[in-house]
Design a protein around this motif. Structure first.
Motif, PDB file in Angstrom:
ATOM      1  N   ILE A 160       1.620  -2.588  21.407  1.00  0.00           N
ATOM      2  CA  ILE A 160       1.991  -1.217  21.654  1.00  0.00           C
ATOM      3  C   ILE A 160       0.700  -0.436  21.781  1.00  0.00           C
ATOM      4  O   ILE A 160      -0.247  -0.651  21.047  1.00  0.00           O
TER       5      ILE A 160
ATOM      6  N   THR B 299      -6.248   2.792  21.894  1.00  0.00           N
ATOM      7  CA  THR B 299      -5.977   1.528  21.224  1.00  0.00           C
ATOM      8  C   THR B 299      -6.882   0.414  21.738  1.00  0.00           C
ATOM      9  O   THR B 299      -6.670  -0.742  21.424  1.00  0.00           O
TER      10      THR B 299
ATOM     11  N   SER C  60      -2.478 -16.170  10.392  1.00  0.00           N
ATOM     12  CA  SER C  60      -1.403 -16.314   9.414  1.00  0.00           C
ATOM     13  C   SER C  60      -1.939 -17.153   8.273  1.00  0.00           C
ATOM     14  O   SER C  60      -3.017 -17.730   8.361  1.00  0.00           O
ATOM     15  N   TYR C  61      -1.208 -17.186   7.207  1.00  0.00           N
ATOM     16  CA  TYR C  61      -1.663 -17.990   6.085  1.00  0.00           C
ATOM     17  C   TYR C  61      -0.455 -18.627   5.438  1.00  0.00           C
ATOM     18  O   TYR C  61       0.670 -18.169   5.591  1.00  0.00           O
TER      19      TYR C  61
ATOM     20  N   ILE D 170       3.613   1.929   8.895  1.00  0.00           N
ATOM     21  CA  ILE D 170       2.602   1.018   9.427  1.00  0.00           C
ATOM     22  C   ILE D 170       2.839  -0.382   8.891  1.00  0.00           C
ATOM     23  O   ILE D 170       2.826  -1.365   9.637  1.00  0.00           O
ATOM     24  N   GLU D 171       3.093  -0.460   7.597  1.00  0.00           N
ATOM     25  CA  GLU D 171       3.264  -1.783   7.003  1.00  0.00           C
ATOM     26  C   GLU D 171       4.569  -2.437   7.436  1.00  0.00           C
ATOM     27  O   GLU D 171       4.624  -3.649   7.638  1.00  0.00           O
TER      28      GLU D 171
ATOM     29  N   THR E  40       3.696 -14.956   6.647  1.00  0.00           N
ATOM     30  CA  THR E  40       3.486 -14.031   7.755  1.00  0.00           C
ATOM     31  C   THR E  40       4.635 -14.087   8.763  1.00  0.00           C
ATOM     32  O   THR E  40       4.546 -13.515   9.833  1.00  0.00           O
TER      33      THR E  40
ATOM     34  N   THR F   1       3.523   7.363   6.326  1.00  0.00           N
ATOM     35  CA  THR F   1       2.695   6.772   7.376  1.00  0.00           C
ATOM     36  C   THR F   1       2.414   5.321   7.049  1.00  0.00           C
ATOM     37  O   THR F   1       2.602   4.424   7.884  1.00  0.00           O
ATOM     38  N   VAL F   2       1.974   5.104   5.832  1.00  0.00           N
ATOM     39  CA  VAL F   2       1.584   3.753   5.464  1.00  0.00           C
ATOM     40  C   VAL F   2       2.789   2.832   5.407  1.00  0.00           C
ATOM     41  O   VAL F   2       2.732   1.681   5.843  1.00  0.00           O
TER      42      VAL F   2
ATOM     43  N   ILE G 130      -2.378  -6.154   9.553  1.00  0.00           N
ATOM     44  CA  ILE G 130      -1.721  -5.734   8.325  1.00  0.00           C
ATOM     45  C   ILE G 130      -1.141  -6.911   7.568  1.00  0.00           C
ATOM     46  O   ILE G 130      -1.090  -6.911   6.352  1.00  0.00           O
ATOM     47  N   THR G 131      -0.745  -7.957   8.285  1.00  0.00           N
ATOM     48  CA  THR G 131      -0.136  -9.089   7.591  1.00  0.00           C
ATOM     49  C   THR G 131      -1.135  -9.793   6.688  1.00  0.00           C
ATOM     50  O   THR G 131      -0.758 -10.541   5.812  1.00  0.00           O
TER      51      THR G 131
ATOM     52  N   MET H 219      -6.091  -8.323  -0.725  1.00  0.00           N
ATOM     53  CA  MET H 219      -5.909  -7.717  -2.042  1.00  0.00           C
ATOM     54  C   MET H 219      -6.182  -8.722  -3.145  1.00  0.00           C
ATOM     55  O   MET H 219      -6.873  -8.436  -4.113  1.00  0.00           O
TER      56      MET H 219
ATOM     57  N   MET I  31       0.841  -1.206   0.000  1.00  0.00           N
ATOM     58  CA  MET I  31       0.000   0.000   0.000  1.00  0.00           C
ATOM     59  C   MET I  31       0.868   1.244   0.000  1.00  0.00           C
ATOM     60  O   MET I  31       0.571   2.230  -0.664  1.00  0.00           O
TER      61      MET I  31
ATOM     62  N   ILE J  68      -1.135  -1.400  13.058  1.00  0.00           N
ATOM     63  CA  ILE J  68      -2.080  -0.441  12.502  1.00  0.00           C
ATOM     64  C   ILE J  68      -2.614   0.499  13.563  1.00  0.00           C
ATOM     65  O   ILE J  68      -2.908   1.651  13.294  1.00  0.00           O
ATOM     66  N   THR J  69      -2.698   0.040  14.789  1.00  0.00           N
ATOM     67  CA  THR J  69      -3.255   0.901  15.835  1.00  0.00           C
ATOM     68  C   THR J  69      -2.349   2.097  16.102  1.00  0.00           C
ATOM     69  O   THR J  69      -2.778   3.079  16.677  1.00  0.00           O
TER      70      THR J  69
ATOM     71  N   ALA K  22       3.953  -3.537  10.957  1.00  0.00           N
ATOM     72  CA  ALA K  22       2.746  -4.347  11.127  1.00  0.00           C
ATOM     73  C   ALA K  22       1.919  -3.904  12.316  1.00  0.00           C
ATOM     74  O   ALA K  22       1.356  -4.708  13.032  1.00  0.00           O
TER      75      ALA K  22
END
Lengths: 774, 774
Positions: A345, B332, B346-347, A548-549, A332, A544-545, B554-555, B561, A284, A554-555, A552
């Motif tokens: 976190i 959070t 996970s995958y 975040i990615e 993963t 930012t993204v 996020i994982t 997608m 993303m 998102i919060t 891992a």
């Protein structure tokens, strides 16, 4: 002329005011054609205006003209030339062709994703393996010499293992392909903006860049591999989509319908996104990077394809790296995250002001970094111009890096018990048994690993003094390093610098509130890293993204956003982002997102170029050849002269019929498509293929032989020119012209007067002179 | 005319071919002006072409003309009218004004974020509280009647508690503000595309929408609150940015420099993003939604502001909701996630094909949903036209919803031990002691909570039969519900349907591979939900991000997608997304992202409107009033007539000098800014304020009184018109016109012939006729 004016009466004559004012130019025009349409308006309004409202202040003085636009940069041509050939080709293709082209396009994006990821994997693994060897021996020598008092050996070893790879890298960059220096992000940005930066998307550049960045990282410079990976993605995209390489002079003859600037640009934006995706494992983030830094016209289906390429890229990377790390198929697996996972976190409401404060600090530090780097770059441009000097500077930086780190390890006493922080190469040094040197652990690894350490080491792993000194040293080193003649990314050094002061801030908070649950130094290291990077490069959304990615988590998006936006705001008070600074320094005529403020009173007549070199619809070969030789213009309006039949003395006006590019003329001359030769070339079909095969590196006019007889021949330009170029009137304002030009990706924009005769032409450079709003 | 042609010789005469072909139109034009520029080209090329290449097939037949464009929709005007007033205003403002406006703009985005979040909170909390009461009593009656054999009581109670709120909602929507029906996303999309959907951004709409959606959800319809929240954000943005409300006829007189269509559009896109952010707690998703569904021209600084609004919106929402849930300040807190956190998911590599398969299924189911809903909507448009009929239909659906659910609870025997799955209102029903009915637990909560259940209930919580029947029922119910005369979002029902079949698939896999670690039914429920939603609405990028943000995982982005892209591809084989279907059904002239394929042979002459109603620079009041009365055009070119002095018989050609809007003329007439009145109105300063105060709801021409004397007066249009409208030549192709029109957000585009005389005008409707590429 007078008669013509009777036919096309100036509206001023109909003015009910009856005031036949003189045609004195209202606007400061040194011999520029007066803005007739505007004059009409002004004439009728003038009196009213002055009486009712008083004379308005002339705003034009406030717009600075930036004369630092380098002439050598050409524009890309994103406008589609809808000439007869193109229309005919379209006639002959049906829906099947459209479908095939669409499939091919997706397929190319797939390939871009895969290949970009493969290259990124190679770089990753090469760095990992080689640096692991380097640090293993370093640790061995340190452990060995600690007792034998021969510490000069590891020092020399370190300097040597820094200098050797860096020497290879800098020689490649300096002597083989200078355009591969730096991160490549500014260049990719320029390319996507529509500027043809020479040699930026060539295979040679890719090779030099990939090997170069491996060498730089291996050589212990304060650099990252991410920027170059993004650039690599762009090159891969440009290469694959064209189905040929001019560097290796091989034409595979597929995808040749993508051989147009606008198609190539689309692929390159996908490639850049795939590069980000591969560099950070952030698909993303890749899409947003491509949009934030590159796009102008948002196109949904293009964005899907970009998204697809990024996704494929991340996927390929994860498949390979998970196998490399010994967890095949486990996509993963958390070791794939560049900066490690932040699983647990959280933050409290009252921490928000702290995040804002850190954003402010990051903005200031970022602006400082940019300022110092700017001065340094100016110094380099002035004094370090010889190639060997550049190489020497690189070597100096490289050995200083090793020496400073070594000195810091020797001088700072920061021992931690083993086991608590399992670094890959713990060295004992002066520490007691069962302890390791925490200082050495920061230095005995790649910068990326150091970022991870600062993010994830448990509280108490580091000494504030160590981290503080490390921050100062790394800030200075990375500032000195960026701009050297090596392949080098800025992301990781910025993140590392920021992580250092962020962690310091976290430790301070921990000290202030010893029992609070929220004081996690790793969290503050992340905020600091974001803040410093944001302050340097001033991207907010994509960063930012990406963060975040890459973590891992998102919060934690909201605190990151707050920090990044603050850092950008504060930084922008002082100067531009580092990439923009470097772009402007090199004089690239880049166009911002928006026209300058309050520029509605600057008219096309003031910034257009004139007189215009133009061709007739049927033009003699001699004139074409001579004009191409004598001028450097890359596009020429095609006109028909309008003679007033009753007054042969007056100069003929010229009505625009089309626009033809230098590259098209070159192909026409090369293939001798002259009217007199018709019998000859009509046998072969003249199609767009002829033009596509020559794309993108057309021969120079000097390379084309035209005989004396041929010089007397003529060319019918009407079949090749773009018959309906967009035009603007003389009275069009700067924002209006800017929007048209930027929004549609134009290269040449003819300007017509109020008799609709061609009087000027606007190109990118004319607009870039005005400091547009980034 | 002939003489004029001598002055402006057709290039054909200079043609070296010497072929003076007849002016017979080459392209099928029923009495349209012939494309002169094109003719020139064609004439000279024609012979060559036919001889060398053979006659090309005429591609035009392949382009279907969509005649279903409703005439009542007007365009927004995103082009800035740079008239004298505007230039003068700019002259008088300095950098200080620019700075102040910039600050004001950020402030407005801040307000948008806060207010949107507050509204979302109100809806959230109202639904939560009221439905909790509803289900508590329902459980009470069920528990009570289970033994007393009076199950008709809870059934009637359920039907009643469904019908009462739904009745309120549908009466509000049907009788008070019909535009508040549905999710509002199609309408917002149209607005951002540039179509003025009447009453779409009014305060009344906001009120009806908010109350309406609360009622619909409370009434147990298969609807979600997310779509209406997005619409609410858009209304809030439009309202706040204008600093006035015409509905409540209150003008606060601030932000009046934002009273222009293009400014308002920017705010509305921010509002929509803030709405998404508030609905899903997904700020990044909000930005991407706004871009994916709305934007055309990507503007970096606008995107930052949108990002900012989304961020503020999420932040405000989280602060309030965390307090509401009893964890004040804990931003959070995982209960804030709409669909619950997926912490340990996970995958494996080999699951990718399964995700693709589920994407295919989602695409097919989505296409089926859209098809059935389309037929249903057509039926409704034909037969359910009366208002009371609409209300009745809503009530029928509402009671059927309750009854079907009740029947399912009664008929399916699916008991689970208590404690394993703590639902809020576990009912025992026929189950043994210490057990609860798993069927009832799906129905005894809001759809959003059911989505969470299907995502997160541990394996074995549900019976395949239950979930299967639930899927069928919910698919049918949600398909029937969408399009009713109530406020209703489609996101949650789609997600719920998808989660049901996804969970079913997960259970099946669990059954096949009983000991595999990767078969988590919750994970497959998530994939199914994404797939179904993607199949319905065909958004990929923003949905991916929204789902990532709403599940804080996020994982799992990559599988999402893959699923979403597959679902989109497969669905697109059958039909359009549900929003686009509804937009096209209502005949809104929406423009796609790209012009139709292979349309370079369609010329402006073929799709422009003509003859053009035009005004002279100095025009009589009588003619203006009469023209405004007699036509419905919203913009008029201003021309000067060009008479051939030697031939008074020929019709005068007209040279374009500008473009004036109906709304401007109305304001001019209203304020009697006539040339003969000059003494009178010159006293007041005529500024843009006059026009801004009237924005956006100008009086109708019938509401303006013009005396007989005034009718003989004249207006000097030159001070008010846009003096430099963009123009295209007759020979411009459809893609070329389309790009200009779409890229710059135009409303009227004058077409000039090759003598540069005005011959036609292109508006949105002319372009929307061609089915453009979405």
């Amino acid at each position: 002329m007078d008669d013509l004016e009777q036919l096309v009466p100036s509206t001023a004559r109909e003015d009910s005011d009856g005031e036949e004012e003189n045609n004195a130019p209202v606007l400061p025009t040194h011999q520029r054609p007066s803005i007739n349409a505007s004059n009409i308006m002004e004439q009728s309004w003038c009196s009213v205006r002055q009486r009712v409202f008083g004379a308005a202040s002339n705003i034009q003085g406030t717009h600075e003209i930036n004369e630092n636009i380098a002439p050598q940069y050409e524009s890309l041509d994103y406008d589609i030339c809808e000439n007869t050939l193109m229309r005919r080709e379209e006639d002959s293709k049906g829906d099947k062709f459209v479908f095939r082209k669409r499939i091919a396009r997706w397929f190319v994006f797939l390939l871009i994703g895969v290949v970009t990821a493969l290259i990124a994997c190679c770089i990753d693994i090469a760095i990992e393996e080689l640096s692991s060897i380097k640090f293993r021996f370093l640790k061995y020598y340190v452990d060995l010499c600690m007792n034998d008092r021969c510490m000069y050996i590891p020092h020399l070893y370190w300097v040597a293992t820094n200098i050797v790879p860096v020497l290879i890298g800098t020689i490649l960059v300096t002597y083989v392909e200078p355009v591969a220096a730096g991160s490549g992000i500014p260049q990719v940005k320029c390319y996507l903006n529509g500027v043809k930066v020479p040699r930026i998307v060539r295979i040679k550049t890719l090779l030099v860049k990939s090997i170069g960045v491996t060498c730089s990282v291996l050589g212990g410079l304060a650099v990252g591999k991410e920027g170059p990976m993004i650039h690599s993605g762009a090159v891969v995209a440009a290469g694959i989509s064209q189905g040929k390489t001019t560097s290796l002079s091989k034409d595979f003859h597929f995808f040749n319908y993508f051989r147009e600037d606008h198609e190539k640009r689309d692929f390159v934006s996908g490639g850049a996104a795939a590069g980000v995706a591969a560099a950070f494992g952030a698909p993303m983030g890749g899409v947003l990077f491509s949009l934030e830094e590159g796009s102008s016209f948002w196109n949904q289906s293009l964005t899907w394809r970009i998204f697809f390429a990024s996704m494929i890229s991340t996927f390929t990377l994860n498949v390979i790296l998970s196998a490399y790390h010994g967890f095949p198929g486990q996509l993963t697996y958390s070791g794939l995250l560049n900066f490690g996972a932040f699983p647990n976190i959280s933050y409290e409401f009252f921490e928000i002001p702290l995040f804002v404060l850190m954003g402010v600090l990051g903005g200031i530090l970022g602006a400082l970094f940019n300022h110092v780097n700017l001065k340094l770059t100016l110094f380099r441009m002035k004094y370090i111009t010889k190639k060997w000097l550049k190489v020497v500077e690189v070597l100096v930086v490289s050995s200083v890096s090793a020496t400073v780190a070594f000195a810091m390890i020797m001088l700072i006493d920061d021992c931690r018990p083993l086991g608590q922080d399992p670094t890959k190469f713990p060295v004992q040094l002066y520490c007691g048994d069962g302890e390791y040197s925490a200082v050495a652990s920061i230095w005995f690894q790649n910068p990326e690993a150091s970022v991870r350490s600062l993010f994830h080491d448990p509280p108490g792993s580091h000494n504030p003094c160590t981290v503080g000194v490390f921050f100062v040293i790394y800030f200075a080193l990375s500032c000195w390093t960026y701009g050297l003649s090596v392949s080098s990314g800025l992301f990781i050094p910025s993140l590392l610098t920021g992580a250092a002061w962020g962690r310091l801030a976290g430790m301070f908070l921990e000290y202030l509130f010893p029992n609070a649950a929220w004081t996690n130094p790793g969290k503050y290291a992340l905020i600091g890293a974001a803040s410093q990077l944001g302050g340097n490069v001033r991207m907010t959304i994509s960063l930012t993204v990406i963060l975040i990615e890459a973590t891992a988590n998102i919060t934690f998006g909201l605190p990151l956003m707050i920090t990044l936006i603050t850092a950008k705001w504060i930084g922008d008070l002082f100067n531009e982002g580092i990439y923009d600074l470097h772009i402007h320094l090199s004089g690239v005529p880049i166009l911002g997102w928006e026209p300058p403020q309050l520029s509605h009173n600057i008219f096309a007549s003031q910034f257009m170029s004139f007189p215009v070199v133009k061709f007739n619809c049927i033009e003699s070969v001699a004139r074409i050849v001579d004009t191409l030789r004598d001028t450097i213009h890359s596009g020429f309006p095609v006109v028909t002269s309008v003679h007033d039949p009753r007054n042969q003395q007056t100069e003929a006006g010229s009505k625009l019929c089309g626009l033809i590019l230098r590259s098209q003329l070159i192909v026409i001359l090369q293939n001798k498509i002259f009217v007199e030769n018709k019998e000859e070339w009509m046998g072969k079909s003249i199609t767009l293929k002829l033009f596509r095969d020559a794309y993108p590196r057309y021969p120079k006019i000097e390379q084309i032989y035209v005989s004396e007889l041929e010089r007397s021949y003529t060319v019918d330009l009407r079949n090749f020119m773009n018959p309906t170029p967009y035009t603007v009137p003389l009275a069009a304002s700067l924002p209006r012209v800017f929007k048209l030009f930027r929004g549609l990706g134009l290269r040449h924009l003819p300007v017509l007067d109020n008799r609709f005769e061609l009087v000027g032409i606007v190109t990118r450079k004319d607009l870039a002179k005005y400091g547009t709003h980034h």
